[in-house]
Design a protein around this motif. Structure first.
Motif, PDB file in Angstrom:
ATOM      1  N   LEU A 235       0.849  -1.189   0.000  1.00  0.00           N
ATOM      2  CA  LEU A 235       0.000   0.000   0.000  1.00  0.00           C
ATOM      3  C   LEU A 235       0.890   1.247   0.000  1.00  0.00           C
ATOM      4  N   ARG A 236       1.289   1.678  -1.185  1.00  0.00           N
ATOM      5  CA  ARG A 236       2.194   2.821  -1.308  1.00  0.00           C
ATOM      6  C   ARG A 236       1.366   4.103  -1.348  1.00  0.00           C
ATOM      7  N   ALA A 237       0.962   4.519  -0.151  1.00  0.00           N
ATOM      8  CA  ALA A 237       0.164   5.736  -0.002  1.00  0.00           C
ATOM      9  C   ALA A 237       0.295   6.204   1.437  1.00  0.00           C
ATOM     10  N   GLY A 238       0.198   7.523   1.631  1.00  0.00           N
ATOM     11  CA  GLY A 238       0.244   8.076   2.977  1.00  0.00           C
ATOM     12  C   GLY A 238       1.661   8.270   3.488  1.00  0.00           C
ATOM     13  N   GLU A 239       1.777   8.490   4.773  1.00  0.00           N
ATOM     14  CA  GLU A 239       3.081   8.729   5.392  1.00  0.00           C
ATOM     15  C   GLU A 239       3.885   7.437   5.457  1.00  0.00           C
ATOM     16  N   ARG A 240       5.202   7.573   5.263  1.00  0.00           N
ATOM     17  CA  ARG A 240       6.079   6.400   5.261  1.00  0.00           C
ATOM     18  C   ARG A 240       6.838   6.244   6.577  1.00  0.00           C
ATOM     19  N   ARG A 241       7.533   7.280   6.990  1.00  0.00           N
ATOM     20  CA  ARG A 241       8.355   7.184   8.204  1.00  0.00           C
ATOM     21  C   ARG A 241       8.825   8.566   8.608  1.00  0.00           C
ATOM     22  N   ALA A 242       9.232   8.679   9.858  1.00  0.00           N
ATOM     23  CA  ALA A 242       9.879   9.895  10.349  1.00  0.00           C
ATOM     24  C   ALA A 242      11.344   9.852   9.929  1.00  0.00           C
ATOM     25  N   THR A 243      11.828  10.939   9.356  1.00  0.00           N
ATOM     26  CA  THR A 243      13.240  11.012   8.990  1.00  0.00           C
ATOM     27  C   THR A 243      13.992  11.773  10.073  1.00  0.00           C
ATOM     28  N   ARG A 244      15.252  11.423  10.239  1.00  0.00           N
ATOM     29  CA  ARG A 244      16.062  11.939  11.339  1.00  0.00           C
ATOM     30  C   ARG A 244      17.338  12.585  10.834  1.00  0.00           C
ATOM     31  N   HIS A 245      17.810  13.581  11.582  1.00  0.00           N
ATOM     32  CA  HIS A 245      19.125  14.140  11.331  1.00  0.00           C
ATOM     33  C   HIS A 245      20.173  13.087  11.654  1.00  0.00           C
ATOM     34  N   PRO A 246      21.286  13.057  10.919  1.00  0.00           N
ATOM     35  CA  PRO A 246      22.333  12.066  11.223  1.00  0.00           C
ATOM     36  C   PRO A 246      22.844  12.209  12.647  1.00  0.00           C
ATOM     37  N   VAL A 247      23.170  11.076  13.246  1.00  0.00           N
ATOM     38  CA  VAL A 247      23.753  11.062  14.578  1.00  0.00           C
ATOM     39  C   VAL A 247      25.254  11.241  14.440  1.00  0.00           C
ATOM     40  N   ALA A 248      25.820  12.179  15.195  1.00  0.00           N
ATOM     41  CA  ALA A 248      27.235  12.508  15.078  1.00  0.00           C
ATOM     42  C   ALA A 248      28.108  11.267  15.249  1.00  0.00           C
ATOM     43  N   GLY A 249      29.046  11.088  14.300  1.00  0.00           N
ATOM     44  CA  GLY A 249      30.019  10.021  14.415  1.00  0.00           C
ATOM     45  C   GLY A 249      29.579   8.689  13.860  1.00  0.00           C
ATOM     46  N   THR A 250      28.340   8.586  13.373  1.00  0.00           N
ATOM     47  CA  THR A 250      27.870   7.288  12.875  1.00  0.00           C
ATOM     48  C   THR A 250      27.503   7.318  11.400  1.00  0.00           C
ATOM     49  N   GLY A 251      27.084   8.480  10.908  1.00  0.00           N
ATOM     50  CA  GLY A 251      26.603   8.554   9.538  1.00  0.00           C
ATOM     51  C   GLY A 251      25.212   7.999   9.368  1.00  0.00           C
ATOM     52  N   ALA A 252      24.587   7.574  10.467  1.00  0.00           N
ATOM     53  CA  ALA A 252      23.231   7.008  10.405  1.00  0.00           C
ATOM     54  C   ALA A 252      22.235   7.953  11.028  1.00  0.00           C
ATOM     55  N   GLY A 253      20.991   7.858  10.562  1.00  0.00           N
ATOM     56  CA  GLY A 253      19.916   8.617  11.186  1.00  0.00           C
ATOM     57  C   GLY A 253      19.451   7.924  12.449  1.00  0.00           C
ATOM     58  N   ALA A 254      18.794   8.690  13.323  1.00  0.00           N
ATOM     59  CA  ALA A 254      18.356   8.106  14.594  1.00  0.00           C
ATOM     60  C   ALA A 254      17.366   6.974  14.384  1.00  0.00           C
TER      61      ALA A 254
END
Length: 262
Positions: A235-254
């Motif tokens: 079901l590709r409709a509506g909101e997908r996910r909360a996006t996050r600022h990268p976490v310092a030192g990891t390169g990954a989002g929260a």
């Protein structure tokens, strides 16, 4: 409604959703949910000492004020932190809503699928018998029940599905998961459904499927989808996910680190 007007209304809805999630005391600012006992206790993030007294939440030893009495749903602001009462099946909790909560500070946006009129799907509503309930399991394992509204028979991309809906003071709603859940999108989503017409027909707008509060803070206790609302269709409709600022030192989002997992 023209496609242009439809998209404009959807984008206005999305902006309202973002404001509600990202506001200083909005959805993402929930820092703690503290379950209370009869003995007054100090809790992280909450000034003073808090306890449950019958159906009331009592706070004392507070800065510059007398004892605070909160009913479930009521709140008080102390030193920039908002404290809100919660009642779940007779168990009382104190929620700490802090503008500096990491779950709010890391929030970058709400990712969503592009709006499409094709994802407004007509279905037929079958009401539940009076007094029917639905067993509900929350993300923390708590089991409760909700008023069962009925089911809506739909067809999505050629696949027949049935949407189980509950009823509350605001009308009909559903918790659902699909083939994108946990991968392309958050592991489940919420949806409000309009009342059916006199013939039982209802237009379900999946473009308005929205993230549950636990997608923004793991301190919420959201209900999980019932078995019948876990669909094999994407079901590709509506909101997908909360996006996050990268976490310092990891390169990954929260969210990749599990902060937004309920």
């Amino acid at each position: 409604m023209s496609e242009s007007d439809f998209e404009t209304e959807w984008r206005q809805w999305q902006e309202t959703r973002w404001q509600a999630a990202s506001a200083p005391h909005g959805t993402a600012a929930l820092l703690h949910t503290h379950w209370l006992a009869a003995e007054a206790t100090e809790f992280d993030g909450a000034p003073g000492r808090w306890r449950a007294d019958g159906a009331r939440i009592i706070g004392d030893s507070l800065p510059d004020r007398d004892t605070v009495h909160l009913a479930p749903g009521e709140e008080v602001e102390i030193d920039g932190v908002r404290l809100r009462g919660l009642d779940r099946d007779g168990s009382l909790a104190l929620r700490v809503i802090d503008p500096d909560a990491p779950s709010r500070a890391s929030l970058a946006g709400i990712e969503a699928y592009p709006p499409s009129l094709d994802r407004v799907v007509s279905g037929r509503f079958t009401p539940a018998a009076a007094g029917s309930t639905l067993d509900v399991t929350s993300v923390d394992g708590h089991e409760s029940s909700a008023e069962l509204g009925g089911t809506i028979d739909l067809e999505i991309d050629g696949v027949a599905v049935a949407l189980t809906v509950t009823r509350d003071a605001f009308g009909l709603s559903a918790v659902l998961a699909d083939a994108t859940s946990g991968d392309e999108s958050y592991r489940f989503r919420f949806l409000r459904v309009p009342e059916p017409d006199a013939d039982g027909l209802v237009a379900v707008d999946f473009n308005r499927a929205f993230l549950p509060p636990c997608a923004f803070s793991d301190q919420y206790v959201c209900p999980l989808p019932p078995v019948g609302n876990r669909w094999p269709v994407a079901l590709r409709a509506g909101e997908r996910r909360a996006t996050r600022h990268p976490v310092a030192g990891t390169g990954a989002g929260a969210d990749e680190l599990g902060e937004s997992a309920a």
